[in-house]
Design an enzyme around this catalytic site. Structure first.
Site, PDB file in Angstrom:
ATOM      1  CB  CYS A   1      -0.960   0.000   1.183  1.00  0.00           C
ATOM      2  SG  CYS A   1      -2.151  -1.341   1.050  1.00  0.00           S
TER       3      CYS A   1
ATOM      4  CG  HIS B   1      -3.324   3.501   2.003  1.00  0.00           C
ATOM      5  ND1 HIS B   1      -3.672   3.202   0.701  1.00  0.00           N
ATOM      6  CD2 HIS B   1      -3.469   2.356   2.707  1.00  0.00           C
ATOM      7  CE1 HIS B   1      -3.999   1.930   0.639  1.00  0.00           C
ATOM      8  NE2 HIS B   1      -3.895   1.394   1.835  1.00  0.00           N
TER       9      HIS B   1
ATOM     10  CG  ASN C   1      -6.859  -0.801   0.879  1.00  0.00           C
ATOM     11  OD1 ASN C   1      -6.111  -0.322   0.031  1.00  0.00           O
ATOM     12  ND2 ASN C   1      -6.413  -1.301   2.020  1.00  0.00           N
TER      13      ASN C   1
HETATM   14  O1  UT7 Z   1      -4.087  -1.283   3.442  1.00  0.00           O
HETATM   15  C1  UT7 Z   1      -3.220  -1.925   4.301  1.00  0.00           C
HETATM   16  C2  UT7 Z   1      -3.423  -1.525   5.702  1.00  0.00           C
HETATM   17  N1  UT7 Z   1      -4.638  -2.087   6.233  1.00  0.00           N
HETATM   18  C3  UT7 Z   1      -5.211  -1.524   7.296  1.00  0.00           C
HETATM   19  O2  UT7 Z   1      -4.728  -0.508   7.742  1.00  0.00           O
HETATM   20  C4  UT7 Z   1      -6.419  -2.196   7.935  1.00  0.00           C
HETATM   21  C5  UT7 Z   1      -6.340  -2.030   9.438  1.00  0.00           C
HETATM   22  N2  UT7 Z   1      -7.408  -2.708  10.173  1.00  0.00           N
HETATM   23  C6  UT7 Z   1      -8.709  -2.341  10.098  1.00  0.00           C
HETATM   24  O3  UT7 Z   1      -9.038  -1.442   9.363  1.00  0.00           O
HETATM   25  C7  UT7 Z   1      -9.726  -3.035  10.992  1.00  0.00           C
HETATM   26  O4  UT7 Z   1      -9.024  -3.836  11.921  1.00  0.00           O
HETATM   27  C8  UT7 Z   1     -10.770  -3.889  10.221  1.00  0.00           C
HETATM   28  C9  UT7 Z   1     -11.733  -2.977   9.454  1.00  0.00           C
HETATM   29  C10 UT7 Z   1     -10.046  -4.809   9.253  1.00  0.00           C
HETATM   30  C11 UT7 Z   1     -11.591  -4.744  11.182  1.00  0.00           C
HETATM   31  O5  UT7 Z   1     -12.221  -3.958  12.170  1.00  0.00           O
HETATM   32  P1  UT7 Z   1     -12.148  -4.376  13.704  1.00  0.00           P
HETATM   33  O6  UT7 Z   1     -12.980  -3.432  14.445  1.00  0.00           O
HETATM   34  O7  UT7 Z   1     -10.693  -4.468  14.071  1.00  0.00           O
HETATM   35  O8  UT7 Z   1     -12.850  -5.791  13.716  1.00  0.00           O
HETATM   36  P2  UT7 Z   1     -12.288  -7.210  14.179  1.00  0.00           P
HETATM   37  O9  UT7 Z   1     -11.330  -7.744  13.160  1.00  0.00           O
HETATM   38  O10 UT7 Z   1     -11.792  -7.121  15.575  1.00  0.00           O
HETATM   39  O11 UT7 Z   1     -13.601  -8.076  14.141  1.00  0.00           O
HETATM   40  C12 UT7 Z   1     -14.716  -7.783  14.969  1.00  0.00           C
HETATM   41  C13 UT7 Z   1     -15.793  -8.812  14.726  1.00  0.00           C
HETATM   42  C14 UT7 Z   1     -15.300 -10.254  14.818  1.00  0.00           C
HETATM   43  O12 UT7 Z   1     -16.327 -11.020  15.414  1.00  0.00           O
HETATM   44  P3  UT7 Z   1     -16.281 -11.383  17.000  1.00  0.00           P
HETATM   45  O13 UT7 Z   1     -14.997 -12.130  17.177  1.00  0.00           O
HETATM   46  O14 UT7 Z   1     -16.301 -10.065  17.714  1.00  0.00           O
HETATM   47  O15 UT7 Z   1     -17.509 -12.195  17.171  1.00  0.00           O
HETATM   48  C15 UT7 Z   1     -15.136 -10.668  13.386  1.00  0.00           C
HETATM   49  O16 UT7 Z   1     -15.279 -12.054  13.193  1.00  0.00           O
HETATM   50  O17 UT7 Z   1     -16.319  -8.671  13.403  1.00  0.00           O
HETATM   51  C16 UT7 Z   1     -16.281  -9.929  12.722  1.00  0.00           C
HETATM   52  N3  UT7 Z   1     -16.048  -9.672  11.300  1.00  0.00           N
HETATM   53  C17 UT7 Z   1     -17.050  -9.420  10.444  1.00  0.00           C
HETATM   54  N4  UT7 Z   1     -18.380  -9.345  10.598  1.00  0.00           N
HETATM   55  C18 UT7 Z   1     -19.117  -9.035   9.508  1.00  0.00           C
HETATM   56  C19 UT7 Z   1     -14.879  -9.621  10.642  1.00  0.00           C
HETATM   57  N5  UT7 Z   1     -15.103  -9.312   9.349  1.00  0.00           N
HETATM   58  C20 UT7 Z   1     -16.432  -9.180   9.205  1.00  0.00           C
HETATM   59  C21 UT7 Z   1     -17.266  -8.865   8.108  1.00  0.00           C
HETATM   60  N6  UT7 Z   1     -18.599  -8.799   8.321  1.00  0.00           N
HETATM   61  N7  UT7 Z   1     -16.762  -8.612   6.889  1.00  0.00           N
END
Ligand code: UT7
Length: 337
Positions: A116, A264, A294
């Protein structure tokens, strides 16, 4: 004798026509429009029609616009640098297929793999190549087709909903006119390889088995991107402000001197958090993640092209671009137009 500077002479972008909404993805996996919007700010993204559009097709369209905006022909370019993490083939790089489609004779081209932050890595190298008079004009491209590489199923939903396809391009050219202040003022780049496995695609890989990909790897989903989202988020919101301030200092500028901030497009929440921390007014920040998701190496040049199309890159405008991504890589560039 004045020191030679390099400036951005033209910008372009292209995204495929096929719009994929959050609701469309919810047909393929257990996700929802509300989850995706709330966590990332993404409303829709563009996907290629598989088998019909290649990464080089997108890169060619973006490059043609950048050349037209700069009033140039493909034959005016001396070198092509193309940043991507979603290559058209294992080898040669996507840049060679762009080279073929643009019809640029026998000039050199190369792919850069800095994920990225790839566009900023390529911009920095183009700046050096032009300032040292190796080349007069370098075409710098960021290009991604993510849609054919993510797992569009519940197992891959945490990553799959975030990415889109697109390309952006700029022309970096020499500016020897002392009355024209347009220049790439400074670029700062960093990497931290010890976190390489926090956001990666493991296979195909030359270190894995007798063959680079096996049926077992495919069945286990090792061919799809894996991300420790929270870990990446935490590092992004630390490293991006850090390198932005470092680059401002290198350019002897203050935050208030910047007219436009182009961060980004990984997550709108990351960008809002950074803007809030640094006290950057919302109207100075450009985002397009709501429409395109993204697009990795393409995100920043796409933002630049949108800014140019909207008439926001007038002579004298100072833009700061900052990225963070897999590797980890991060960097920032300050450019006066
Ligand atoms: O471009 C390169 C750089 N990339 C980044 O900078 C990305 C950085 N990270 C992020 O932007 C965030 O961490 C995400 C948007 C990827 C995820 O958000 P989060 O608030 O950190 O969510 P999480 O991964 O902790 O997941 C929370 C919950 C989980 O369920 P439980 O364990 O709480 O029951 C996941 O299983 O959301 C669930 N989950 C989803 N639910 C519905 C994960 N993906 C999805 C989805 N739809 N697509």
């Amino acid at each position: 004798m004045t020191t030679r500077r390099a400036r951005i002479a033209g910008t372009g972008m292209y995204v495929p026509e096929r719009v994929v909404t959050n609701d469309d993805l919810a047909q393929l996996m257990d996700t929802s429009d509300a989850w995706i919007r709330q966590r990332s700010g993404i409303v829709e993204r563009r996907f290629v029609v598989p088998g019909e559009q290649t990464p080089a097709d997108l890169a060619t369209r973006a490059s043609q616009e950048a050349l037209a905006v700069a009033g140039l022909e493909p034959g005016d370019v001396d070198c092509i640098l193309l940043a991507t993490l979603s290559a058209q083939h294992e080898f040669p790089g996507t840049s060679f297929f762009l080279h073929e489609q643009l019809g640029v004779g026998e000039i050199p081209c190369v792919d850069l793999r800095a994920q990225c932050s790839g566009f900023l890595y390529a911009l920095s190298m183009a700046d050096s190549l032009v300032r040292t008079a190796r080349y007069e004009r370098v075409l710098v491209v960021g290009c991604e087709v993510h849609s054919t590489g993510v797992e569009l199923a519940t197992r891959g939903r945490d990553v799959a909903v975030l990415f889109g396809d697109g390309a952006g391009a700029v022309i970096v050219e020499a500016n020897d006119d002392p009355s024209d202040s347009a220049a790439i003022l400074d670029v700062r780049l960093h990497a931290e390889g010890r976190h390489a496995r926090k956001l990666w695609i493991e296979a195909p890989g030359a270190s894995l088995a007798k063959t680079r990909v096996t049926h077992e790897m495919i069945d286990d989903g090792r061919i799809f991107p894996k991300m420790d989202g929270r870990f990446v988020f935490k590092h992004a919101v630390t490293r991006m402000p850090e390198v932005l301030l470092e680059t401002l200092s290198g350019a002897s500028l203050k935050l208030e001197d910047i007219d436009l901030f182009l961060f980004h497009q990984a997550n709108l929440r990351i960008n809002e958090y950074i803007s809030q921390q640094l006290g950057i007014p919302a109207e100075k920040c450009l985002n397009n993640i709501d429409r395109y998701g993204n697009c990795s190496a393409a995100s920043i040049p796409m933002l630049l092209a949108e800014a140019q199309r909207a008439g926001r890159l007038s002579p004298g405008t100072v833009a700061a671009m900052t990225a963070f991504g897999s590797g980890f890589t991060w960097g920032s560039a300050i450019v006066r137009f």
